[in-house]
Every structure is written in C-alpha cells, then in structure tokens.
Design a protein around this motif. Structure first.
Motif, PDB file in Angstrom:
ATOM      1  N   ARG A 136       7.658  -4.827  13.361  1.00 27.77           N
ATOM      2  CA  ARG A 136       7.293  -4.498  11.980  1.00 27.77           C
ATOM      3  C   ARG A 136       5.782  -4.685  11.813  1.00 27.77           C
ATOM      4  NH1 ARG A 136      10.865  -1.448   9.861  1.00 27.77           N
ATOM      5  NH2 ARG A 136       9.969  -1.921   7.820  1.00 27.77           N
ATOM      6  N   PRO A 137       5.163  -3.908  10.926  1.00 23.91           N
ATOM      7  CA  PRO A 137       3.713  -4.059  10.715  1.00 23.91           C
ATOM      8  C   PRO A 137       3.395  -5.305   9.879  1.00 23.91           C
ATOM      9  CG  PRO A 137       4.596  -2.353   9.275  1.00 23.91           C
ATOM     10  CD  PRO A 137       5.747  -2.820  10.128  1.00 23.91           C
ATOM     11  N   ALA A 138       2.136  -5.665   9.850  1.00 25.96           N
ATOM     12  CA  ALA A 138       1.697  -6.847   9.091  1.00 25.96           C
ATOM     13  C   ALA A 138       0.284  -6.624   8.576  1.00 25.96           C
ATOM     14  CB  ALA A 138       1.751  -8.092   9.971  1.00 25.96           C
ATOM     15  N   VAL A 171       2.803  -0.444  13.923  1.00 23.18           N
ATOM     16  CA  VAL A 171       3.859  -0.205  14.915  1.00 23.18           C
ATOM     17  C   VAL A 171       4.084   1.303  15.016  1.00 23.18           C
ATOM     18  CG1 VAL A 171       4.943  -2.449  14.450  1.00 23.18           C
ATOM     19  CG2 VAL A 171       5.704  -0.415  13.179  1.00 23.18           C
ATOM     20  N   PRO A 172       4.747   1.746  16.087  1.00 23.10           N
ATOM     21  CA  PRO A 172       5.069   3.173  16.169  1.00 23.10           C
ATOM     22  C   PRO A 172       5.848   3.617  14.933  1.00 23.10           C
ATOM     23  CG  PRO A 172       5.553   2.069  18.239  1.00 23.10           C
ATOM     24  CD  PRO A 172       5.234   1.003  17.246  1.00 23.10           C
ATOM     25  N   ASP A 173       5.592   4.769  14.350  1.00 26.20           N
ATOM     26  CA  ASP A 173       4.612   5.786  14.723  1.00 26.20           C
ATOM     27  C   ASP A 173       3.458   5.794  13.721  1.00 26.20           C
ATOM     28  OD1 ASP A 173       6.220   6.802  16.905  1.00 26.20           O
ATOM     29  OD2 ASP A 173       7.540   7.659  15.397  1.00 26.20           O
ATOM     30  N   GLN A 174       3.015   4.617  13.288  1.00 20.97           N
ATOM     31  CA  GLN A 174       1.878   4.559  12.360  1.00 20.97           C
ATOM     32  C   GLN A 174       0.602   4.941  13.093  1.00 20.97           C
ATOM     33  OE1 GLN A 174       2.582   0.391  11.044  1.00 20.97           O
ATOM     34  NE2 GLN A 174       2.625   1.252   8.990  1.00 20.97           N
ATOM     35  N   ARG A 175      -0.242   5.724  12.394  1.00 15.70           N
ATOM     36  CA  ARG A 175      -1.511   6.162  12.997  1.00 15.70           C
ATOM     37  C   ARG A 175      -2.668   5.451  12.298  1.00 15.70           C
ATOM     38  NH1 ARG A 175       1.284  10.883  12.234  1.00 15.70           N
ATOM     39  NH2 ARG A 175      -0.081  11.497  10.516  1.00 15.70           N
ATOM     40  N   PRO A 176      -3.567   4.831  13.066  1.00 11.63           N
ATOM     41  CA  PRO A 176      -4.663   4.063  12.454  1.00 11.63           C
ATOM     42  C   PRO A 176      -5.479   4.858  11.438  1.00 11.63           C
ATOM     43  CG  PRO A 176      -4.573   3.654  14.811  1.00 11.63           C
ATOM     44  CD  PRO A 176      -3.577   4.736  14.528  1.00 11.63           C
ATOM     45  N   ILE A 200       0.865  -1.179   0.000  1.00 18.54           N
ATOM     46  CA  ILE A 200       0.000   0.000   0.000  1.00 18.54           C
ATOM     47  C   ILE A 200       0.909   1.240   0.000  1.00 18.54           C
ATOM     48  CG2 ILE A 200      -1.723   1.305   1.328  1.00 18.54           C
ATOM     49  CD1 ILE A 200      -2.488  -1.454   2.610  1.00 18.54           C
ATOM     50  N   PRO A 201       0.750   2.114  -1.005  1.00 18.58           N
ATOM     51  CA  PRO A 201       1.678   3.246  -1.076  1.00 18.58           C
ATOM     52  C   PRO A 201       1.682   4.067   0.223  1.00 18.58           C
ATOM     53  CG  PRO A 201       0.435   3.062  -3.119  1.00 18.58           C
ATOM     54  CD  PRO A 201      -0.164   2.073  -2.164  1.00 18.58           C
ATOM     55  N   GLY A 202       2.884   4.358   0.704  1.00 20.99           N
ATOM     56  CA  GLY A 202       3.041   5.177   1.899  1.00 20.99           C
ATOM     57  C   GLY A 202       2.955   4.415   3.203  1.00 20.99           C
ATOM     58  N   PHE A 203       2.671   3.115   3.110  1.00 23.44           N
ATOM     59  CA  PHE A 203       2.370   2.354   4.324  1.00 23.44           C
ATOM     60  C   PHE A 203       3.494   2.399   5.358  1.00 23.44           C
ATOM     61  CE2 PHE A 203       2.126  -1.509   6.904  1.00 23.44           C
ATOM     62  CZ  PHE A 203       0.820  -1.459   7.350  1.00 23.44           C
ATOM     63  N   ARG A 252       8.782   3.510  12.699  1.00 17.61           N
ATOM     64  CA  ARG A 252      10.032   3.902  13.345  1.00 17.61           C
ATOM     65  C   ARG A 252      11.026   2.745  13.204  1.00 17.61           C
ATOM     66  NH1 ARG A 252       9.883   5.242  19.617  1.00 17.61           N
ATOM     67  NH2 ARG A 252       7.860   6.165  19.081  1.00 17.61           N
ATOM     68  N   GLU A 253      12.165   3.041  12.585  1.00 16.82           N
ATOM     69  CA  GLU A 253      13.167   1.993  12.377  1.00 16.82           C
ATOM     70  C   GLU A 253      14.000   1.838  13.649  1.00 16.82           C
ATOM     71  OE1 GLU A 253      13.301   0.247   9.549  1.00 16.82           O
ATOM     72  OE2 GLU A 253      11.831   1.473   8.450  1.00 16.82           O
ATOM     73  N   LEU A 254      14.320   0.608  14.010  1.00 14.00           N
ATOM     74  CA  LEU A 254      15.194   0.380  15.160  1.00 14.00           C
ATOM     75  C   LEU A 254      16.645   0.590  14.739  1.00 14.00           C
ATOM     76  CD1 LEU A 254      13.740  -2.827  16.847  1.00 14.00           C
ATOM     77  CD2 LEU A 254      12.954  -0.467  16.966  1.00 14.00           C
ATOM     78  N   ASP A 255      17.460   1.089  15.661  1.00 10.26           N
ATOM     79  CA  ASP A 255      18.883   1.190  15.346  1.00 10.26           C
ATOM     80  C   ASP A 255      19.549  -0.160  15.642  1.00 10.26           C
ATOM     81  OD1 ASP A 255      19.719   1.025  18.047  1.00 10.26           O
ATOM     82  OD2 ASP A 255      19.335   3.165  18.305  1.00 10.26           O
TER      83      ASP A 255
END
Lengths: 479, 479
Positions: free
Chosen positions: A297-299, A331-336, A245-248, A253-256
């Motif tokens: 990671r999101p799913a 996952v952070p910082d995705q907003r529903p 999905i574009p922009g998903f 937030r990437e982990l270091d």
C-alpha cells in the motif's frame, strides 16, 4: 583457471578482522549525499572505494564523474563465455540526524559485541562490502571469478540516483543485476525481495508576510504561515490515516485474497512491525495489516518541518515562511509524474487566501516488481541455503531503490534483491548498526551466489530452471 | 536648585550625535535573553548600562542580580517632597532570527538616512535611552530633576520578566511608572496606550517512535509525529481563524457599540494594518476589524515549528518527535492560568493514540488596562503636545509588557504607556529600525514629562486634574 567456492570461503573466513577494518574505514568517511557541505567527503568515499577495488584485485577500476556525486565502477571480464553480473551498491548515506540521539559518534563504526554501530554500517556500506569480500576471496584463491562482474557503486542512492541512468547507459553492459540493500526476515532468515515501492519527494514551502512580524502587533489579523502549512498537511490524510489527495488510489493495484494470504504468510505480524518500530499503536489505512501498509500500500510521510523561531527560548513572531519535506511511497501501478501532478493540484486547491505555496518536486522513482520466476532467483535461493542454511522467503519491501527500475529501463536487465540488513538495524535513524555474523554469512552467500550463477545451464543462453523449493511457491505467486 | 526644562531641552539638542553613539554602543551588545548562549552578553549589557547611568549623573546605581538576567537600577531622590517616577525599560532583545533576512548586521546599529537599523534600536534600547537623555539633560544643566526618578532596566522583558516582581518588591518604591515600549500612531502622531494584551507561551512537543525510523520500512503503519503535531495545531483554529479551544472566549469582555466606534476612530484601517504587515489579505475572527483583532480580541500564533530532517536535502525518516512554540495573546478578562489549563485539556483530548504530547507552559502574563483618568495621563498628553506638537491618541495595543501588571500588583502603581516606536519599525523582525528624529523628539517629550509631573498639584497629594483636551475624550472612554 576455475574459481572454486570452497577455497574462496576458507579464505574469506580467515579475513574477518580485515572485513571489519575495511568497513570501519569506509564508515568513517561521512558520505552524506543530501548535504552539499559533505560533497568533498562523498568524493573521498569514491576515491577510497576505487583504491579498495584495485586492492582486492579488480583490474578495471574507474571513478565515473557526474554532474553530482561520482559512481565507482570496477569490472572483471575474464570469462568471455559466461554471463556478466552487475553488483549495484551505494556508498552514500543518510544524514546522521540529531547528534545527541547517537550513543556513539555516527561516523565512527564502533564495535558493540556482535554489532558494529555507525551511519551506513547496514545501509549500504556493510552490504556492499560483503560482495567485495566474496570477489576478493575468489581472486585471491583462484585468480578468477565464476562469472564476469561489474560493480557499480553509487554516490547518490539516498537522493534518488539522478545521474545513474546516464552512467549505466555509457559505462555498463550486464546480463543480470544483484542489489543487496534490503532486509532479511530476521537473524538467520534470508529474504529475496520481489517488489519495491516507488517514491515522490517534495518540498512544500508556504509564504505569508515578506518579513517576520511582531505577533503582538499583528497576531489575530495576519495568516501565520506555520498554521497554514499545518492545515495543508492536515488535508493530506483522512482521519483514518488514508491519503486524502483526490485520485491518489486510482491506480493502486489491489491484491486478490490469495495474494493477500501469501503476503500475510511471508510477512511479520502487526505486533512484530510495531514492536520493531518501538510503538504501541499503529496508524494507517483501515482494513490492511501493518505489513501490507508498509509494502503493498502507498504511504505519505513528512520527513521534516521547519518554520519561525528555532532553538531555545521563544521569539514572538509571525514568521514569513514555513517548509515541510514530504515523502510519498508508491505501489504498482502508480506513476510518479501523475502523483506529483495530483499533489500539486491538491496543494493549489487547499492553499488559503493571503498565503502563497510553492511545491518543488525533488525526486521521482517508479515502483518496481522483480520477476520471481527468473532463474537467477533460484541461484540466489540456493546461495542463501548454502550461506545461511535456510531457504529465503520472497517478500515485497516498502523501501525504494531508484537503481532497480533504472537497470531495467536502461540496460534491460532483471535485478535480484538479496539483502543482508536485519529488521532492527535502524537504517536512516540514529545508532544504525550491522550484525557482524550476519554480514560474514552474507559474504559466504555472495561467494555461493557467484558459483550458483555460473552453474546455471548457460549453453543455450537459457536461464530457465525448473527447480524451486515448495516453501517459496506461495510467496512467489503473490508478486 | 530648580530643574528647568528649557535649559535641559537646549542641552539635549546639542548632544544628538552623542545619543546616536550611545545607542550604537548598546545595540552592539547582543543581549538576547531567550538564548542561554547569550547570557554573558546580557550581563555585559547590564554592566554597560550601569556605567552609563553613572555617567549621566545618577548617584545611586546598582546591578541587581536575579536567578536569571540582572535588572539595572539607577535612582535620584533629591526632591523629598515630590513624587517618585519609576522609568521602566528593557535592555534585552529578541533573537535576531535568520541572518540572511538582515540587510545589515543585526547587532551593528547602522545609520541609514534618518534611521538607525539593528536589533533593539526600537524595542527597547532607543526608547529607554530617550528617557536617560532627558534625565542627563536636567542633571547636566540644573543638577536636579523635577521629580524623583528610579530607573528599572530589565534584562528579561522578552522572556516574560520572570524575576522582576521580586526585584521590584525588594528594591523599589514609586508613586507612578512610565513605560516607553509601545508604538505611536504614525510619524509625529504620539499615542498613549490604554490596554495591553496578556500572553501565554508554551512549547508543544509530540513524540512517536523512540528513534527516527526508515520511512520506507515503516511509512504507512506508524503515526508520524510531524503529521500528528500539524493535526493538533489544526484543531486550535476554526476555518475562519477564530480560536477553537473550548471555552477560550468565555471571559473575553465584549466592547459595546460606542467603545467599538471609538476604537475604529482611534485605530488604523484594515488596509493600513495589512499594508504595514506587507500582506494583501488578512485572516482572523469574523466580524472584527484588523485593528480589533490585534488589540481587543485574543489571538493564537505558532512562533516556531521544528521536526525531523532540517537543512538541505531530504532524509527518508519518520522522526521521533516534533515541537511547536505557541504564543497566545489574551484580553480582559481572560486569565492566563485558566487559558493554560484549557489549552492543556484541549491538547489531551485531541492527541491521537500511539502519540504522546507534552505541553510546557513557558510564560503567563495577564492582560492589563491602564487608567485613562489618571492625572499622569494629562501630564503625558501635555508633554506630547510640547514634544511632538500634537495631541496623542489613546489606543489599545496588541502587545504584552509583563512589567505593567507586575508594577500594579507589586508596587500598587499606575503606569503611563507612552511609547516612541513607529508602526514600520519592524520590532521582533529582521531589519528592525528606529527613526532618529522621532527618538530626538521622544527625548524632548521625556524632558517635558518630568516637568509636567512636577507641575501637578501635589500639595494635597491629589493627582486629579480636570483639564483634558476634547480630542482625546472619545478614545479615553473606550478603555
């Protein structure tokens, strides 16, 4: 009167047959919140719980009605100078799913050696009853609890707790919350969860002809809604299994590298994740471990799909519609809200001519992180060390508990996620089970948790504590 | 005694209320052959038909048991020097589909003006009863039929007539067959069908984890069988809607420009096809009309799909499996076995790692063409001209009738496809209906057909006839 943990522990240990009987009674009520046909059962579950809360000695018990299923609240506020702990749990359960996948009746709570099998034994009836067993043990032996306690038992967790925030705002004050609805790392290996994924759930319906058509008469010239739905679902992932999905991923937030190393240390291996799932090969975002894919990671999963002829045999039709139930984990910082809008735009762009698509968003829960430096985490660590004889790991979880974010935004309280499920419990699947020795130790751990929370230096109202065991430092830092 | 059509016609015309009553009785028996739960109803349908065949005066009636549903045979062989016509029809029906899509109960045969609504009114109970009405009319008025007749009434047409060939071989001899299970071009516009598509039906099951998994715990790392099934289905068509199974079109016989022009002349416009389907835009193989796509070109439809959570609400699972029911329509010279093998190879190549796919072929019927130069076609043309007052068009059909190919290979007889359904009848869909004035004229046409067949020059055993009306020449040549 002082609440003494040793007396409570001794009492609890003599009442384990009673614990099983109580769990069986609650599991036998099919409190499936997602199915309107079970609304009466959910109500019966609430009434059973209210009676049980009174029976264990809580003085202040009410069934709080909502526009959906009720919340059961029970409170003890006998220690005015001590903090108030909110114990959140849920008595609703997932649908049983196909009956023939169960080896025992789903709503029967059958004992199998050290296990008890049935829908909700693990998620969440067994775990919430561990807290109630600890409360009962104190009240029976000391007539008091170490801290004030408000139990909020939700009847809508599995459908996103849509009415909980209103109930919390009206019915509840607390200083801290504990939720036991996550998994341990393994048998005898407690875990405190430091992050939960959010979720967006949706129904995607695709419509073609106004009625079922004969596939001999129209096959080849009319767009089949099942084919169209499959094609739409095919656009949701790329060939590697990443979400297309574009922009998903924009706000993920990437982990270091240090954080990733800590996750790798705290979590299971790929092999262990796949073995527990019962599959030989996984699939998912390239460059991440199975544990990362399921936590940080999101799913996107399709939870169900239906269209056209169901049941045995064949029926030569082009059906008028087909429907899929989608579940996205954030996952952070995705907003529903933003993710739901992206999904809607994507579907609108992908839907072919001659087909109409309708996307109905059925749930939105933001991802949450808990504060691993909160002193209550120390109390929970010490409680685990007493209850299980092992220092808990601090790990992110892939699941979603809507209440946790709601507690933070509605009451401004931090939540300790101290779960007692085991990785093989099979929650949401058939033959869900709970490990009785683990639940008994969970009750002991809850006894210690109340004690440890009371032992915090509260004179200053300051929850800070400098004591932290070295084993947990790495995991703490990752969150 | 000579069988006189005029007396039979007069008799039939006074018995139309009786026709409707008989149709209602038969429609009320839910003879759904695809559903094992209706096996007893199919049996009741066979018993009802056997009684009805005796009631109309056929002397030789038996229920022929098979390993599946029975065939009902009724014969009259009172004209030893005349040919024997096999009247094939089927008393089984498609499943009703979702009950709430019906405006009247599917198995009730409700009268709505000139229409009668109910499952099977059109496909095929109404049409087979038109033949029986003609037979009854002769037997009541003349005590004889113009030719010998064997009725073979199948209980398994909608599931591919798996047991019919054995019954035909054992129980039947005939010189010619007539099947009324196709559509007219419109009201008052009869049609003789010259080609039927074949079919391959299959169930495609995709399996992933051994049980339903929690999508929070495993979402992102485990291949979801629904997603995998959708991806597999997505590989069956290219973006235009042509079938993308390698080799699939290899043996499709291409029409030459004259044949295509004839199809275009005989068939409906794209607009008419899409209007009847109730859709604004079609989809299919580029470069072909909607009528071509549904008759002389092959097609692939998904008749049903099921996986994961069904019914209301959500369930956060990765399901263990998902299943689709596929239906392929074949044209000359595609062979069902070869197409089934191509489909199997394609699925095997496309199935991703960690997923198992099982393809079960549930039916195979070769495409057929009938011989438009057969003298019985002339008899049918004249019968239509008498019964409907209009010369029939000769057209290819997109449907599949397994019996037609079986009659050719088992008995060596040619079939005349003289159907009485209307384009808007909605067979296989909800609110299936039949147009009573059209069925009454169908009965008249069947009276004339028996008469016309007897009027052929049979002295030489030669069915050839040179008389053919110019209007049908073009259409004849296309097949």
């Amino acid at each position: 009167m002082t609440a003494a943990p040793q007396a409570a522990l001794r009492w609890a240990r003599t009442r384990r047959a009673g614990f099983l009987r109580v769990l069986r009674e609650l599991v036998e009520i099919p409190t499936v919140s997602a199915d309107p046909g079970h609304a009466g059962d959910v109500r019966r579950g609430a009434e059973w719980l209210a009676r049980h809360l009174r029976r264990i000695g809580l003085p202040d018990v009410v069934i709080v009605d909502t526009a959906g299923h009720p919340v059961v609240r029970g409170a003890w506020r006998g220690a005015p100078h001590r903090p108030t702990l909110l114990v959140y749990g849920h008595y609703d359960v997932q649908p049983a799913g196909p009956p023939d996948a169960w080896r025992t009746p789903p709503f029967a709570a059958r004992r199998r050696g050290d296990w008890v099998v049935g829908r909700g034994t693990s998620d969440n009836k067994g775990q919430l009853l561990a807290h109630l067993a600890a409360i009962e043990a104190y009240l029976r032996t000391s007539g008091a609890l170490p801290v004030n306690v408000v139990c909020m038992l939700d009847g809508e967790e599995e459908i996103g707790s849509p009415h909980l925030p209103g109930v919390l705002a009206r019915e509840c004050r607390a200083d801290l919350a504990v939720v036991s609805d996550t998994r341990m790392a393994g048998r005898g290996r407690p875990a405190i969860v430091t992050a939960l994924r959010g979720s967006v759930t949706a129904e995607l319906e695709v419509r073609g002809p106004p009625r079922a058509l004969h596939s001999g008469t129209y096959g080849g010239a009319v767009h089949n809604p099942i084919t169209a739905l499959c094609a739409l679902i095919g656009t949701l992932h790329d060939t590697d299994g990443a979400i297309a999905i574009p922009g998903f991923y924009r706000h993920v937030r990437e982990l270091d590298p240090d954080e990733r190393a800590a996750v790798a240390m705290a979590g299971p291996t790929d092999r262990a994740v796949l073995d527990r799932a019962g599959v030989t090969r996984g699939r998912g975002e390239r460059g991440f471990t199975a544990f990362e894919r399921t936590t940080v990671r999101p799913a996107l999963d399709v939870h169900g799909i239906t269209g056209g002829h169901q049941g045995p045999g064949n029926s030569s039709i082009i059906p008028p519609s087909a429907t899929a139930k989608l579940g996205l984990r954030l996952v952070p910082d995705q907003r529903p809200d933003e993710i739901a809008a992206m999904l809607r735009r994507h579907v609108a762009r992908q839907v072919p001519g001659g087909i109409r698509a309708r996307l109905r968003i059925t749930g939105r829960t933001p991802p949450v992180r808990t504060d691993p430096t909160h002193p209550a985490v120390d109390a929970a660590i010490r409680a685990c060390e007493r209850g299980y004889g092992a220092t808990p790991v601090l790990v992110p979880s892939g699941g979603t508990i809507p209440a946790v974010g709601q507690l933070a935004t509605t009451l401004g309280v931090e939540t300790v996620l101290l779960g007692f499920a085991l990785p093989g419990d099979g929650s949401h699947g058939p033959n869900e089970r709970a490990h009785l020795p683990t639940l008994f130790r969970a009750a002991d751990t809850c006894v210690w948790l109340l004690h440890e929370l009371a032992a915090q230096d509260l004179a200053t109202g300051d929850w800070f504590s400098a004591s932290r065991t070295p084993a947990t430092i790495a995991a703490l830092e990752l969150t």
